[in-house]
Design an enzyme around this catalytic site. Structure first.
Site, short mmCIF file in Angstrom:
data_model
loop_
_atom_site.label_atom_id
_atom_site.label_comp_id
_atom_site.label_asym_id
_atom_site.label_seq_id
_atom_site.Cartn_x
_atom_site.Cartn_y
_atom_site.Cartn_z
N ALA A 175 0.91 -1.17 0.02
CA ALA A 175 0.18 0.03 0.15
C ALA A 175 0.82 1.21 -0.19
O ALA A 175 0.72 2.23 -0.82
CB ALA A 175 -0.98 -0.08 1.33
N ASN A 202 4.84 -7.17 5.74
CA ASN A 202 4.11 -8.33 5.55
C ASN A 202 4.35 -8.59 4.03
O ASN A 202 4.21 -9.80 3.25
CB ASN A 202 2.56 -8.47 5.88
CG ASN A 202 2.41 -8.90 7.34
OD1 ASN A 202 3.63 -9.45 7.91
ND2 ASN A 202 1.46 -8.64 7.99
N SER A 203 4.32 -7.45 3.30
CA SER A 203 4.20 -7.59 1.73
C SER A 203 5.38 -8.34 1.14
O SER A 203 5.31 -9.27 0.11
CB SER A 203 4.14 -6.09 1.20
OG SER A 203 3.08 -5.47 1.52
N GLY A 207 2.59 -14.44 0.12
CA GLY A 207 2.78 -15.66 -0.75
C GLY A 207 2.73 -15.36 -2.40
O GLY A 207 3.06 -16.36 -2.88
N ARG A 452 -11.56 -19.62 4.46
CA ARG A 452 -10.11 -19.65 5.32
C ARG A 452 -10.81 -20.01 7.09
O ARG A 452 -10.29 -20.70 7.66
CB ARG A 452 -9.13 -18.66 5.55
CG ARG A 452 -8.31 -18.64 4.21
CD ARG A 452 -7.46 -17.37 4.22
NE ARG A 452 -6.44 -17.49 3.21
CZ ARG A 452 -5.51 -16.59 2.89
NH1 ARG A 452 -5.44 -15.64 3.67
NH2 ARG A 452 -4.76 -16.88 1.76
N HIS A 573 -4.24 -12.47 9.30
CA HIS A 573 -4.71 -11.14 8.93
C HIS A 573 -5.75 -10.31 9.87
O HIS A 573 -6.64 -11.21 10.38
CB HIS A 573 -5.41 -11.44 7.39
CG HIS A 573 -5.55 -10.08 6.71
ND1 HIS A 573 -4.82 -9.79 5.65
CD2 HIS A 573 -6.67 -9.28 6.60
CE1 HIS A 573 -5.19 -8.68 5.00
NE2 HIS A 573 -6.40 -8.35 5.79
N GLU A 602 -3.78 -3.08 5.00
CA GLU A 602 -4.27 -3.66 6.29
C GLU A 602 -4.89 -2.94 7.41
O GLU A 602 -5.38 -3.26 8.48
CB GLU A 602 -3.22 -4.73 6.73
CG GLU A 602 -3.89 -6.07 7.30
CD GLU A 602 -3.17 -7.16 7.61
OE1 GLU A 602 -2.27 -7.47 6.46
OE2 GLU A 602 -3.23 -7.93 8.44
N ALA A 617 -5.84 -9.66 -0.71
CA ALA A 617 -4.88 -8.56 -0.03
C ALA A 617 -4.10 -7.87 -0.74
O ALA A 617 -4.06 -6.43 -0.36
CB ALA A 617 -4.39 -8.96 1.49
C1 LIG Z 1 3.00 -14.40 5.47
C2 LIG Z 1 2.14 -13.59 4.60
C3 LIG Z 1 1.63 -14.37 3.39
C4 LIG Z 1 0.72 -13.57 2.52
N1 LIG Z 1 0.48 -13.94 1.55
C5 LIG Z 1 -0.45 -13.27 0.90
C6 LIG Z 1 -0.76 -13.72 -0.70
O1 LIG Z 1 -0.03 -14.41 -1.32
N2 LIG Z 1 -1.74 -12.96 -1.20
C7 LIG Z 1 -2.31 -12.01 -0.49
O2 LIG Z 1 -3.32 -11.45 -1.36
N3 LIG Z 1 -2.12 -11.54 0.64
C8 LIG Z 1 -1.40 -12.31 1.40
N4 LIG Z 1 -0.94 -11.94 2.80
C9 LIG Z 1 -1.69 -10.79 3.15
C10 LIG Z 1 -1.07 -9.24 2.62
O3 LIG Z 1 0.47 -9.79 2.52
C11 LIG Z 1 -1.00 -8.18 3.63
O4 LIG Z 1 -2.42 -7.92 4.00
C12 LIG Z 1 -0.46 -6.83 2.84
O5 LIG Z 1 0.94 -7.13 2.61
C13 LIG Z 1 -0.54 -5.65 3.66
O6 LIG Z 1 0.02 -4.56 3.02
P1 LIG Z 1 0.28 -3.34 3.84
O7 LIG Z 1 0.79 -2.55 2.72
O8 LIG Z 1 -1.08 -2.74 4.39
O9 LIG Z 1 1.04 -3.68 5.06
P2 LIG Z 1 2.50 -4.02 5.20
O10 LIG Z 1 2.93 -4.77 3.97
O11 LIG Z 1 2.53 -5.14 6.51
O12 LIG Z 1 3.45 -2.91 5.57
C14 LIG Z 1 3.25 -1.90 6.60
C15 LIG Z 1 4.47 -1.41 6.75
O13 LIG Z 1 4.08 -0.22 7.80
C16 LIG Z 1 5.28 -0.30 8.69
N5 LIG Z 1 4.89 0.42 9.93
C17 LIG Z 1 4.00 -0.11 10.87
N6 LIG Z 1 3.88 0.82 11.66
C18 LIG Z 1 4.55 2.06 11.46
C19 LIG Z 1 5.09 3.12 12.16
N7 LIG Z 1 4.39 3.39 13.36
N8 LIG Z 1 5.94 3.84 11.69
C20 LIG Z 1 6.41 3.70 10.44
N9 LIG Z 1 6.33 2.64 9.77
C21 LIG Z 1 5.23 1.48 10.45
C22 LIG Z 1 5.79 -1.75 8.80
O14 LIG Z 1 7.05 -1.64 9.28
C23 LIG Z 1 5.71 -2.50 7.40
O15 LIG Z 1 6.86 -2.10 6.83
C24 LIG Z 1 0.18 -12.53 3.35
C25 LIG Z 1 0.33 -12.28 4.74
C26 LIG Z 1 1.44 -12.62 5.31
C27 LIG Z 1 1.70 -12.19 6.63
#
Ligand SMILES: Cc1cc2nc3c(=O)[nH]c(=O)nc-3n(C[C@H](O)[C@H](O)[C@H](O)COP(=O)(O)OP(=O)(O)OC[C@H]3O[C@@H](n4cnc5c(N)ncnc54)[C@H](O)[C@@H]3O)c2cc1C
Length: 644
Positions: A175, A202-203, A207, A452, A573, A602, A617
């Site tokens: 995101a 988590n990204s 997977g 799930r 999640h 997320e 996601a």
């Molecule tokens: C092991 C695993 C496998 C998955 N596989 C899939 C898949 O194959 N397909 C699918 O659709 N979904 C999958 N998911 C779900 C999906 O990966 C996540 O929902 C998605 O990556 C979320 O993206 P995001 O950018 O919202 O958050 P994230 O990728 O978690 O990024 C958030 C970032 O914010 C940073 N952060 C947090 N708090 C602060 C703060 N206070 N100050 C500064 N930085 C901060 C963190 O360090 C992190 O880098 C999986 C999840 C996991 C855990």
């Protein structure tokens, strides 16, 4: 009525701010500022205090006659990663301010309170008066560090800023990377920060499975794999139904229509995917792509490359600890406070702040507050930084939340450590090809095509630990979602078992231990289960669990070698989070937009309802991040967002 309530609250806030300022004037003047003269003398020395944080801890508090000199955490079992900031910052802050009235570190409240309790107990034991160490309620400290969230939103805006940007994006996963790239491309001077030493969250460990009803390579793949094409309407319907119709339909539409746009952008910029489109649990159309290495890092690296081509500045090891919302009539978000290796900084955001801080599966305390049945014994698939403070920090300036109790378990994680590794993706991608799940008795326990939450609950109620996904060589060769070289690595490391017959496979299963426990699966029972399932595949009907069987694409397991992957649910999640409009604007507790604050990924609640479908996601996070970046930069929406 809503406006009346808001006006009353505003008046109260102003009243509080003025009365705090009045207290401050008094405390600032004359003798009152001579702190030591007001402190009842204590017996100086080192006090070893046993207190409860999240778990029991031992804290050494050194007191002089009139001051707290130092605080050292001697022993603790707090959760690594989650409690680190509290263990480091709370002692520092108490000593610096000579006050025990300080804010707990968000996400680590119990740890913070444990340290504070140790100090108050030590002061009492030394004959001191704890109330004399509550300076935060008066003078400069009150203005700077008040713990009242409402006062924070209106009372404390820095007079000068360390840095100024148009758009500040907090969190560098799918995101945040999409938001920063699009904000910058839209002309905004952009900063992306992440608290971790590397981008990705988590990204990065995800997977790599991505749901999209179409793409620039879809026609070729559907032809080659002999599959029915999918539609946006079916994707929307499955997603709504998969979340028990709790989702905000407009947010679902946003990501479903944006999914092919973002996927094509990735493919045009070098993303490679496997030759497969699968139909994992809860999806009733073939729409799930798998990146070439079956890992989210494949997408993150393309996003990084695209970001590097913009002028976005990236700051790592930089943690947001507060959002500044001004006290004018507009009550706009104007910047954030961050903790860096060089100390605290205030960063101004002229156009907007985008929160993309991810979920809270890694925060045991926060997740069990919302779902008390989850305990610290439940493992998680998440990275250590998934601690959810983005949500609580936004709540402190009035942001609303929804669906916080909807927390998903991934049903097929590695039973040893809860991780969603490459082997744990086989049971996820495999149902439409004919992968079968069995319990420790070798019997099926669920419809493998189920959601799930259904699969996770069925595993927990299967009567043993763990469960297993079973498949045969034909699925490896024709399923398209398993890389043979990767499979061989899994076999070499004993993560996947391989045998020439199903009886031998059961023996291998029984030869291993799972978290120190063994199982005794009868080989004949496993054999019988698979023979029965083969007959269902041939008949196109599953009389046991009613699984949808697409004859032609679902394969039977009648030729060796045979394979088994041990699996067990882990916390995966968090569907709940901040409430946003369909334009990614964060809404307050009354549902009104907080100007200057956007959120995606997320950290947001309401997209997936009570249960997220696997592979939804990535498009959700990336597409809403893309929208949020553009909204923050120039207040416009990308073309794929439906007109409303
Ligand atoms: C092991 C695993 C496998 C998955 N596989 C899939 C898949 O194959 N397909 C699918 O659709 N979904 C999958 N998911 C779900 C999906 O990966 C996540 O929902 C998605 O990556 C979320 O993206 P995001 O950018 O919202 O958050 P994230 O990728 O978690 O990024 C958030 C970032 O914010 C940073 N952060 C947090 N708090 C602060 C703060 N206070 N100050 C500064 N930085 C901060 C963190 O360090 C992190 O880098 C999986 C999840 C996991 C855990």
């Amino acid at each position: 009525m809503k406006n009346f309530k808001k006006t009353m609250i505003l008046l109260l806030i102003l009243g509080m701010v003025f009365s705090l300022a009045a207290c401050g004037d008094e405390a600032d003047g004359g003798e009152a500022s001579e702190e030591s003269s007001e402190i009842t003398p204590m017996t100086e020395g080192e006090y070893l205090m046993e207190v409860d944080g999240y778990k029991p801890m031992t804290v050494e508090v050194t007191l002089s006659e009139t001051a707290v000199e130092s605080i050292e955490i001697i022993q603790h079992d707090e959760t690594e990663g989650v409690s680190d900031a509290a263990l480091e910052e709370i002692p520092k802050e108490i000593v610096e301010k000579q006050s025990v009235s300080i804010d707990a570190v968000s996400g680590a409240t119990e740890t913070s309170n444990g340290v504070i309790t140790a100090v108050t107990n030590a002061i009492e034991e030394a004959g001191g008066v704890v109330d004399e160490f509550k300076a935060a309620e008066s003078g400069d400290v009150a203005e700077e560090e008040s713990s009242d969230p409402v006062a924070l939103s209106s009372g404390e805006i820095p007079e000068s800023w360390d840095d100024t940007y148009d758009v500040v994006v907090v969190g560098g996963g799918f995101a945040g990377l999409a938001a920063a790239e699009n904000a910058s491309t839209s002309g905004a001077e952009t900063l992306l920060i992440d608290k971790m030493p590397a981008l990705g969250g988590n990204s990065q460990i995800n997977g790599g499975v991505y749901a999209s009803h179409t793409s620039r390579i879809a026609d070729d793949l559907y032809d080659k794999l002999n599959l029915e094409p999918d539609s946006a309407e079916q994707h929307i319907e499955d997603t709504l139904e998969g979340g028990d119709n709790f989702s905000d339909e407009k947010l679902v539409e946003n990501f479903v229509y944006g999914a092919p746009v973002f996927l094509d952008m990735m493919l045009e910029n070098g993303l490679e995917v496997r030759e497969s489109i699968t139909r994992p649990g809860g999806h009733y159309g073939y729409r799930t792509y798998t990146t070439i290495n079956g890992i989210g890092a494949d997408i993150v690296s393309v996003q990084r490359k695209m970001l590097d081509e913009t002028s976005t500045e990236v700051m790592l090891n930089t943690k947001m600890v507060q959002i500044y919302r001004d006290n004018t009539e507009e009550q706009r978000v104007v910047g954030i406070r961050v903790e860096t290796n060089d100390g605290m900084k205030n960063i101004k955001a002229e156009n907007g702040v985008v929160l993309t801080t991810g979920g809270f599966s890694g925060n045991e305390e926060m997740r069990s507050t919302h779902v008390p049945t989850l305990s610290e014994d439940d493992l998680t698939s998440n990275h250590v930084g998934a601690t959810g403070e983005g949500i609580t920090i936004a709540q402190a300036i009035g942001a609303g939340t929804k669906h916080m109790s909807y927390i998903q378990l991934y049903p097929f994680s590695n039973p040893e450590n809860g991780r969603l590794d490459a082997a744990a993706l086989i049971p996820f991608s495999g149902p439409s090809s004919g992968v079968v799940y069995v319990d420790v008795e070798g019997n099926r326990y669920v419809n493998e095509g189920g959601r799930r939450d259904v699969c996770a609950r069925a595993a927990q109620e299967s009567g043993g630990f763990p469960t297993f996904a079973i498949f045969g060589q034909e699925i490896v060769e024709k399923g398209g979602f398993i890389e043979e070289s990767q499979l061989n690595e899994m076999i070499d490391s004993d993560r996947v078992f391989k045998a020439d017959s199903l009886e031998e496979l059961a023996d291998m299963i029984n030869d291993h231990e799972y978290q120190g426990e063994s199982v005794s699966m009868p080989g004949e029972s496993l054999n019988e289960t698979i023979l029965d399932h083969n007959s269902y595949v041939a008949d196109g009907e599953d009389p046991e669990f009613g699984k949808q069987i697409d004859t032609g694409s679902m394969l039977s397991i009648d030729e060796g070698p045979y394979y088994a992957v041990p699996q067990w649910p882990s916390v995966h999640h968090t569907m709940g989070g901040l409430t946003i409009s369909d334009r990614t604007e964060v809404q307050d507790i009354y549902g009104e937009v907080i100007p200057g604050l956007f959120a995606a990924g997320e950290v947001v609640g309401g997209v997936h309802g009570s249960n997220r479908l696997g592979s939804n996601a990535i498009p959700d996070a990336a597409v809403h991040g893309y929208i949020a970046g553009q909204m923050a930069a120039e207040g416009t929406l990308p073309e794929f967002v439906p007109e409303r």
